[in-house]
Enzyme design. Structure first.
Site, PDB file in Angstrom:
ATOM      1  N   HIS A 185      -2.144 -11.550   1.488  1.00  0.00           N
ATOM      2  CA  HIS A 185      -1.949 -11.951   0.104  1.00  0.00           C
ATOM      3  C   HIS A 185      -3.637 -13.157   0.424  1.00  0.00           C
ATOM      4  O   HIS A 185      -3.570 -14.932   0.659  1.00  0.00           O
ATOM      5  CB  HIS A 185      -1.038 -13.471   0.875  1.00  0.00           C
ATOM      6  CG  HIS A 185      -0.034 -12.762   0.361  1.00  0.00           C
ATOM      7  ND1 HIS A 185       0.999 -12.644  -0.485  1.00  0.00           N
ATOM      8  CD2 HIS A 185       1.071 -11.834   1.466  1.00  0.00           C
ATOM      9  CE1 HIS A 185       1.921 -12.008  -0.628  1.00  0.00           C
ATOM     10  NE2 HIS A 185       2.386 -11.021   0.685  1.00  0.00           N
ATOM     11  N   HIS A 241       3.395   0.630  -5.597  1.00  0.00           N
ATOM     12  CA  HIS A 241       2.351  -0.841  -5.676  1.00  0.00           C
ATOM     13  C   HIS A 241       1.124  -0.180  -5.862  1.00  0.00           C
ATOM     14  O   HIS A 241       0.441  -1.270  -6.075  1.00  0.00           O
ATOM     15  CB  HIS A 241       3.294  -1.467  -4.619  1.00  0.00           C
ATOM     16  CG  HIS A 241       3.718  -2.220  -4.096  1.00  0.00           C
ATOM     17  ND1 HIS A 241       5.264  -2.342  -4.010  1.00  0.00           N
ATOM     18  CD2 HIS A 241       4.526  -4.020  -4.001  1.00  0.00           C
ATOM     19  CE1 HIS A 241       6.294  -3.381  -4.684  1.00  0.00           C
ATOM     20  NE2 HIS A 241       5.375  -4.741  -3.615  1.00  0.00           N
ATOM     21  N   ASP A 264       7.961  -2.700   2.662  1.00  0.00           N
ATOM     22  CA  ASP A 264       7.825  -4.402   2.446  1.00  0.00           C
ATOM     23  C   ASP A 264       9.399  -4.452   2.310  1.00  0.00           C
ATOM     24  O   ASP A 264       9.364  -5.262   1.190  1.00  0.00           O
ATOM     25  CB  ASP A 264       6.720  -4.393   1.691  1.00  0.00           C
ATOM     26  CG  ASP A 264       6.770  -5.845   0.816  1.00  0.00           C
ATOM     27  OD1 ASP A 264       7.704  -6.614   1.777  1.00  0.00           O
ATOM     28  OD2 ASP A 264       6.117  -6.488  -0.489  1.00  0.00           O
ATOM     29  N   ALA A 299       7.719  -7.575  -5.697  1.00  0.00           N
ATOM     30  CA  ALA A 299       8.950  -8.668  -5.118  1.00  0.00           C
ATOM     31  C   ALA A 299       9.495  -8.365  -3.695  1.00  0.00           C
ATOM     32  O   ALA A 299      10.530  -7.429  -3.408  1.00  0.00           O
ATOM     33  CB  ALA A 299       9.794  -9.866  -5.425  1.00  0.00           C
TER      34      ALA A 299
END
Length: 398
Positions: A185, A241, A264, A299
């Site tokens: 991130h 992703h 994830d 998400a």
């Protein structure tokens, strides 16, 4: 005491026809006298999957601070082949994170989960992804130390944006406590990411996702992580992703010894489309794709690690390499490879039996059989007592 016969054993460097011997909760080097035999009919056996980045499943979240939720999520992933789970937490208020860690620490001591991963709150606002940007904050050594103490030795991993003020000091503090520090991130340049690796960071959280993209004039986190032999790179294996050809490129660049397949996964894993929560954020799942409600930011995922493993093989990753990326590599990154990650004698009897199409037939953790539910029992070896493959007990035992 069991011998799994007529199996195709997936070893770190090859697939080998043979038998696997078990002595209670451990893998044995030779048959144990009196062991019952289970004929696997030529099915594959891989080490139990190790997911170092997962937020929940079966409608439950590790973030809730409710022990039954954590147990349900872990049990779901276990039934699908993930024998070792690290419970990941998204960014929350200090109070929310303390409550979640306090809930998970005794479950880690019990073995329900293998520890806690703090994916935040020390992340870059520009790359917050599904984290609430209003809850992000600069690295706080006192908060980190308090959470690590509260975890009682079960804080396994923390994701940090290395460009934030004080981030490198926090990386050093995490490494000193035996906590795996990961860059993620982040809007950092390659030089800043390399400084984090030199400070002790040893992983990259979901490579490509929520980080400065790879560019030919500034390689950013992707280039820095792929080039550093000390670093394990996570790869979300849902085909959304990261594209399949890019995932194959990562395996080619880093090798299966440095690629850790992760899910994830959030609470929607195992369930259908609908509306869910990830921390404080509303998430909409449509067609299996999880995005922030009213937006396009992804998400997390809705897959299991068995799904990621199959998808890697279908993308052309050799079976032993895909198995390493789903078991040994994450186990090594977490410092757990002395007990799990391969089918070696002396290691815990964590394994997954796979059908020819690589779907999960049976799962064993610590020598005990479990799900997935609703599948027929495997046939016993001729002349041997049948085993109840849901419990590992001889049929008819009291």
């Amino acid at each position: 005491m069991t011998s799994l016969t007529n199996a195709r054993l997936v070893l770190p460097d090859r697939v080998e026809a043979g038998d696997l011997h078990l002595d209670g909760a451990e893998i044995a080097a030779a048959p144990v006298p009196g062991a019952a035999a289970v004929d696997l009919g030529g099915r594959y056996v891989v080490p139990g999957f190790v997911d170092m980045h997962v937020h929940g499943g079966a409608g439950a979240s590790y973030q809730s601070g409710v022990a039954d939720d954590a147990r349900r999520a872990a049990a779901f992933h276990l039934s699908r082949g993930t024998t070792t789970t690290v419970a990941s937490l998204v960014t929350g208020t200090p109070e929310e994170l303390r409550a979640a860690v306090a809930c998970l620490a005794p479950l880690a001591a019990e073995g329900v989960v293998a520890g806690v991963h703090l994916e935040g709150p020390y992340l870059a606002r520009a790359r917050c992804g599904a984290h609430d940007p209003d809850l992000l904050r600069a690295p706080d050594p006192a908060e980190f130390a308090a959470l690590a103490d509260l975890a009682g030795g079960h804080l396994r991993m923390i994701t940090i944006a290395p460009e934030l003020p004080g981030a490198l000091d926090l990386v050093r503090a995490a490494a000193a406590r035996g906590v795996l520090a990961a860059v993620g991130h982040t809007e950092a340049t390659a030089a800043t990411v390399r400084a984090a690796f030199d400070a002790g960071a040893r992983a990259a959280t979901h490579l490509f996702n929520a980080m400065r993209p790879l560019h030919h004039r500034e390689g950013g986190p992707v280039a820095a992580a792929l080039a550093d032999p000390r670093v394990t790179v996570e790869l979300i294996g849902d085909g959304m992703h990261v594209a399949a050809d890019v995932a194959a490129l990562v395996f080619a660049a880093a090798g299966a010894d440095r690629v850790a397949l992760v899910t994830d996964a959030m609470a929607a894993a195992g369930l259908g489309d609908g509306d869910y929560r990830l921390g404080v954020m509303d998430v909409a799942v449509r067609g299996g794709r999880a995005t922030l409600a009213g937006g396009t930011s992804m998400a997390g995922s809705t897959i299991t690690l068995a799904d990621a493993f199959r998808r890697a093989v279908r993308a052309g990753v050799p079976l032993p390499d895909a198995a390493r990326a789903a078991s040994l590599t994450p186990a090594r990154a977490l410092g757990l490879d002395g007990r799990i990650g391969t089918l070696e004698p002396g290691k815990r009897a964590d394994l997954v039996v796979l059908e020819e199409d690589l779907t999960v037939a049976r799962v064993m953790r610590g020598g005990r059989w479990t799900g997935p539910p609703g599948l027929p029992d495997l046939p016993p070896a001729p002349g041997q007592d049948a085993l109840d493959l849901r419990t590992g007990q001889d049929v008819g035992d009291n």
